[in-house]
Write an enzyme that holds these catalytic residues in place. Sequence first.
Site, short mmCIF file in Angstrom:
data_model
loop_
_atom_site.label_atom_id
_atom_site.label_comp_id
_atom_site.label_asym_id
_atom_site.label_seq_id
_atom_site.Cartn_x
_atom_site.Cartn_y
_atom_site.Cartn_z
N ASN A 126 0.86 -1.18 0.00
CA ASN A 126 0.00 0.00 0.00
C ASN A 126 0.90 1.23 0.00
O ASN A 126 1.72 1.41 0.90
CB ASN A 126 -0.91 -0.01 1.24
N HIS A 157 -12.53 -4.64 0.65
CA HIS A 157 -12.18 -4.12 -0.67
C HIS A 157 -13.30 -4.43 -1.66
O HIS A 157 -14.21 -5.21 -1.36
CB HIS A 157 -10.87 -4.73 -1.18
N LYS A 161 -11.25 -7.38 -6.40
CA LYS A 161 -9.90 -7.66 -5.86
C LYS A 161 -9.66 -9.17 -5.83
O LYS A 161 -10.49 -9.92 -5.31
CB LYS A 161 -9.73 -7.05 -4.47
#
Length: 271
Positions: A126, A157, A161
């Site tokens: 991230n 998410h 994903k």
Amino acid sequence: MIRIVITGITGRMGSTLLRLARDTADLRVVGATERPGSSAVGLDAGLAARLGALEVQVVDDLGRALDAAKADVVIDFTGAEVSVGHAKACAARGVAFVCGSTGFSPEGLAELAVCAKTVPIVAAPNMSVGVNLVIRVAAELARVLGPGFDVEVLEAHHRMKKDAPSGTALRLAEVLTASLGRTQEDLTFSRHGQIGARPAQEIGVQTLRGGDVVGEHTVYFFGEGERIELTHRATSRDQFGLGALRAARWVVGRPPGLYDMADVLGFQGNS
């Protein structure tokens, strides 16, 4: 002026990076790629990403893009398997590499480390500055609160994903286990049925998927009579892109090595 190549420019992160870099005075996009067979190949990168002409043609091979332009750094969010190949292309040409892909296998991580012996690589699950601050604070909270608190990580998410848990959740689990003196064997990734009482050493890591959630991560510290919740919610992908551009500026000119966002942000003694 830092000269960058962006991979996967029609994807969510690729188009975000292209837009942010276009609007940044000290960066210049000199190359762009898409997967072989993509309708974007051969087009102007800006037009392919619906941003207006940039006079950079999309090609289907990173090596070709690097051979055609004198680049300082490549920024890549394409996906673990493809990213390893891109790291190799950068290593072969002496170009720095910033990678925000997640879901790497142990073998893939080992290949990144080999490439990092030749060129500087920033690899982080991230790139958000805020998330990386949360990771650092979570490690400190765990250290100070100690074994008297039960620790859980929850991430959410969007439905598209592919990997679970998220790379950020796994990084949180990594720093929490280190701060608490625990191991991977203490991590629990799902619960079902008659599981019995919660083991004192356990750290839970749970996953939610749905809708268009950009990314949410919460670390819970459950104590007797109190609870601490540490949460980061992403509402757009811009913060990931801005962090990646910050990493790109930082990594150019660094010695070969495998770095992360803690290095980029100047954290000392990061868990």
